[in-house]
Design a protein around this motif. Structure first.
Motif, short mmCIF file in Angstrom:
data_model
loop_
_atom_site.label_atom_id
_atom_site.label_comp_id
_atom_site.label_asym_id
_atom_site.label_seq_id
_atom_site.Cartn_x
_atom_site.Cartn_y
_atom_site.Cartn_z
N THR A 25 0.83 -1.20 0.00
CA THR A 25 0.00 0.00 0.00
C THR A 25 0.87 1.25 0.00
O THR A 25 1.82 1.34 0.77
CB THR A 25 -0.91 0.01 1.23
OG1 THR A 25 -1.73 -1.16 1.23
CG2 THR A 25 -1.80 1.25 1.22
N ILE A 26 0.53 2.17 -0.86
CA ILE A 26 1.17 3.48 -0.85
C ILE A 26 0.19 4.46 -0.23
O ILE A 26 -0.89 4.70 -0.80
CB ILE A 26 1.59 3.92 -2.25
CG1 ILE A 26 2.57 2.92 -2.85
CG2 ILE A 26 2.21 5.31 -2.20
CD1 ILE A 26 3.04 3.28 -4.24
N TYR A 27 0.53 5.00 0.91
CA TYR A 27 -0.36 5.92 1.61
C TYR A 27 -0.18 7.34 1.10
O TYR A 27 0.82 7.67 0.47
CB TYR A 27 -0.10 5.85 3.12
CG TYR A 27 -0.45 4.51 3.71
CD1 TYR A 27 0.51 3.52 3.89
CD2 TYR A 27 -1.77 4.21 4.05
CE1 TYR A 27 0.20 2.29 4.41
CE2 TYR A 27 -2.10 2.97 4.56
CZ TYR A 27 -1.12 2.01 4.75
OH TYR A 27 -1.45 0.79 5.27
N SER A 28 -1.15 8.16 1.40
CA SER A 28 -1.16 9.52 0.85
C SER A 28 0.03 10.35 1.33
O SER A 28 0.40 11.32 0.70
CB SER A 28 -2.47 10.22 1.20
OG SER A 28 -2.62 10.31 2.60
N SER A 29 0.62 9.96 2.44
CA SER A 29 1.76 10.72 2.96
C SER A 29 3.07 10.42 2.23
O SER A 29 4.06 11.11 2.40
CB SER A 29 1.96 10.41 4.44
OG SER A 29 2.29 9.05 4.62
N TYR A 30 3.05 9.41 1.39
CA TYR A 30 4.28 8.96 0.75
C TYR A 30 4.75 9.94 -0.33
O TYR A 30 3.97 10.65 -0.95
CB TYR A 30 4.08 7.61 0.09
CG TYR A 30 4.08 6.42 1.04
CD1 TYR A 30 3.72 6.55 2.37
CD2 TYR A 30 4.43 5.15 0.58
CE1 TYR A 30 3.70 5.46 3.22
CE2 TYR A 30 4.43 4.05 1.42
CZ TYR A 30 4.06 4.21 2.74
OH TYR A 30 4.06 3.14 3.58
N VAL A 31 6.05 9.90 -0.53
CA VAL A 31 6.68 10.55 -1.67
C VAL A 31 7.48 9.48 -2.41
O VAL A 31 8.21 8.71 -1.77
CB VAL A 31 7.60 11.70 -1.24
CG1 VAL A 31 8.37 12.26 -2.43
CG2 VAL A 31 6.80 12.80 -0.56
N LEU A 32 7.33 9.41 -3.70
CA LEU A 32 8.12 8.49 -4.50
C LEU A 32 9.05 9.28 -5.41
O LEU A 32 8.68 10.37 -5.88
CB LEU A 32 7.24 7.57 -5.34
CG LEU A 32 6.91 6.23 -4.63
CD1 LEU A 32 6.00 6.46 -3.45
CD2 LEU A 32 6.33 5.25 -5.61
N GLY A 33 10.24 8.75 -5.62
CA GLY A 33 11.19 9.52 -6.39
C GLY A 33 12.21 8.66 -7.11
O GLY A 33 12.22 7.43 -7.00
N TRP A 34 13.05 9.35 -7.84
CA TRP A 34 14.15 8.74 -8.58
C TRP A 34 15.46 9.43 -8.18
O TRP A 34 15.52 10.67 -8.09
CB TRP A 34 13.94 8.88 -10.08
CG TRP A 34 12.84 8.02 -10.61
CD1 TRP A 34 11.53 8.37 -10.77
CD2 TRP A 34 12.96 6.67 -11.06
NE1 TRP A 34 10.84 7.31 -11.27
CE2 TRP A 34 11.68 6.25 -11.48
CE3 TRP A 34 14.02 5.76 -11.17
CZ2 TRP A 34 11.43 4.98 -11.98
CZ3 TRP A 34 13.78 4.50 -11.67
CH2 TRP A 34 12.50 4.12 -12.07
N PHE A 35 16.46 8.61 -7.97
CA PHE A 35 17.82 9.08 -7.71
C PHE A 35 18.75 8.40 -8.71
O PHE A 35 18.37 7.42 -9.35
CB PHE A 35 18.24 8.71 -6.28
CG PHE A 35 17.51 9.50 -5.22
CD1 PHE A 35 16.18 9.23 -4.91
CD2 PHE A 35 18.14 10.51 -4.53
CE1 PHE A 35 15.50 9.95 -3.95
CE2 PHE A 35 17.47 11.25 -3.55
CZ PHE A 35 16.15 10.96 -3.26
N ARG A 36 19.96 8.92 -8.83
CA ARG A 36 20.92 8.28 -9.72
C ARG A 36 22.31 8.33 -9.11
O ARG A 36 22.61 9.23 -8.31
CB ARG A 36 20.92 8.92 -11.10
CG ARG A 36 21.32 10.37 -11.15
CD ARG A 36 21.09 10.94 -12.55
NE ARG A 36 21.46 12.34 -12.66
CZ ARG A 36 21.23 13.09 -13.75
NH1 ARG A 36 20.64 12.56 -14.82
NH2 ARG A 36 21.60 14.37 -13.76
N GLN A 37 23.11 7.39 -9.53
CA GLN A 37 24.45 7.28 -8.96
C GLN A 37 25.45 6.88 -10.03
O GLN A 37 25.27 5.88 -10.72
CB GLN A 37 24.47 6.26 -7.81
CG GLN A 37 25.76 6.20 -7.05
CD GLN A 37 25.64 5.35 -5.79
OE1 GLN A 37 24.73 4.53 -5.65
NE2 GLN A 37 26.55 5.56 -4.85
#
Length: 123
Positions: A25-37
């Motif tokens: 479950t992804i809750y409304s408080s979540y932030v999803l993102g992308w990083f790179r290395q």
């Protein structure tokens, strides 16, 4: 669990689309993102989106070229990358933050990480 897909080898100027599928479950408080290395460098922020209100954030170097989108019905977050440059070459990681005590772009906020997908842009 976060699973990325869509990396590959392209020429400069081309486009790629990365996708991240999240289980659970992804809750409304979540932030999803992308990083790179890049090899020998720290993992850096690329883009993120708030699950609640779809607010988006980008690092300056990708602003106008990359677009992050989320699909709440599918629990996915995609990164459309256009006009790719050699300096975009890196391993790209999907990440999820359950809360953001350090803000929506700080790596320290993110609790969960995918395994990474390689993006290589030849010049």
């Amino acid at each position: 669990q976060l699973v990325e897909s869509g990396g590959g080898l392209v020429q400069a100027g081309a486009s790629l689309r990365l996708s991240c599928a999240a289980s659970g479950t992804i809750y409304s408080s979540y932030v999803l993102g992308w990083f790179r290395q890049e090899p020998g460098k720290e993992r850096g922020f690329v883009a993120s989106v708030t699950w609640r209100n779809n607010k988006k954030f980008y690092t300056d170097s990708v602003e106008g070229r990359f677009t992050i989108t989320r699909d709440a019905a599918k629990n996915t977050v995609d990164l459309q990358m256009n006009s790719l440059k050699a300096e975009d070459t890196a391993v790209y990681f999907c990440a999820a933050a359950t809360t953001t005590p350090w803000g929506p772009i700080n790596r320290r906020s993110f609790d969960y990480w995918g395994q990474g997908t390689q993006v290589t842009v030849s010049s």
